[in-house]
Scaffold this motif. Structure first.
Motif, PDB file in Angstrom:
ATOM      1  N   GLN A 175       0.831  -1.195   0.000  1.00 10.43           N
ATOM      2  CA  GLN A 175       0.000   0.000   0.000  1.00 10.43           C
ATOM      3  C   GLN A 175       0.875   1.259   0.000  1.00 10.43           C
ATOM      4  O   GLN A 175       0.641   2.183  -0.786  1.00 10.43           O
ATOM      5  N   TRP A 181     -12.929   5.364   2.257  1.00 16.15           N
ATOM      6  CA  TRP A 181     -12.797   3.974   1.824  1.00 16.15           C
ATOM      7  C   TRP A 181     -12.511   3.159   3.072  1.00 16.15           C
ATOM      8  O   TRP A 181     -11.521   3.395   3.756  1.00 16.15           O
ATOM      9  N   VAL A 223     -10.247  -1.514   3.092  1.00 17.86           N
ATOM     10  CA  VAL A 223      -9.527  -1.355   1.834  1.00 17.86           C
ATOM     11  C   VAL A 223      -8.796  -2.639   1.439  1.00 17.86           C
ATOM     12  O   VAL A 223      -8.161  -3.280   2.268  1.00 17.86           O
ATOM     13  N   HIS A 265      -6.014   0.296  -5.095  1.00 17.05           N
ATOM     14  CA  HIS A 265      -6.568   1.305  -4.180  1.00 17.05           C
ATOM     15  C   HIS A 265      -5.954   2.685  -4.402  1.00 17.05           C
ATOM     16  O   HIS A 265      -6.685   3.678  -4.495  1.00 17.05           O
TER      17      HIS A 265
END
Length: 155
Positions: free
Chosen positions: A49, A136, A139, A144
């Motif tokens: 991420q 969001w 996630v 994303h």
């Protein structure tokens, strides 16, 4: 505890940040901010991420957006994580989980039948006026950062 939703005021915070900094949401008022909560430095999903946000960092900057990553890890852990992956954006330490709780992302989780409290991976796009423009929750990492960038560009 109510979870703040889209159109509501984003809970304000001031947290210790990487490299001895202090990160205050209020200091970014007037420009959009991405605040993303992640469970733990140096875990596979959290690393992917962070790398995805980092890969698009220039595009977020071009859109006038600041990114702030928040986890319960201590500052020393953030410093190592940031250096290891050459992250361009600040990481804030929420060791008390007060900020995660205020955003409704400190949740009971379950792994292998064991229940524990942890951060539910979540991202908030905070508008110039300090309200939550988009949230969001739960996630999934793949795609994303790109979805967040698209929302930013439509702001």
């Amino acid at each position: 505890m109510n979870e703040p939703g889209e159109g509501t005021q984003a809970p304000d915070f001031t947290l210790p940040g990487d490299n001895g900094s202090e990160i205050a949401l209020a200091s970014h008022r007037g420009s959009p901010v991405i605040v993303y909560f992640y469970p733990k430095d140096n875990t596979s999903g959290c690393t992917k991420q962070a790398e995805a946000f980092n890969a698009h960092y220039g595009e977020f900057l071009d859109a006038g957006v600041t990114i702030i990553g928040i986890s319960p890890d201590p500052v020393a852990s953030h410093d190592k994580f940031k250096a290891k992956y050459d992250l361009a954006f600040p990481l804030a330490s929420d060791e008390t989980t007060d900020v995660a709780t205020a955003y409704g992302v400190w949740k009971e989780k379950s792994m292998y039948g064991r229940k524990y409290m942890g951060v539910e991976r979540s991202t908030f796009l905070i508008a110039r006026d300090g309200t939550i423009a988009k949230a969001w929750r739960k996630v999934k990492v793949p795609g994303h950062a790109e979805a967040v960038l698209k929302a930013v560009q439509e702001l």
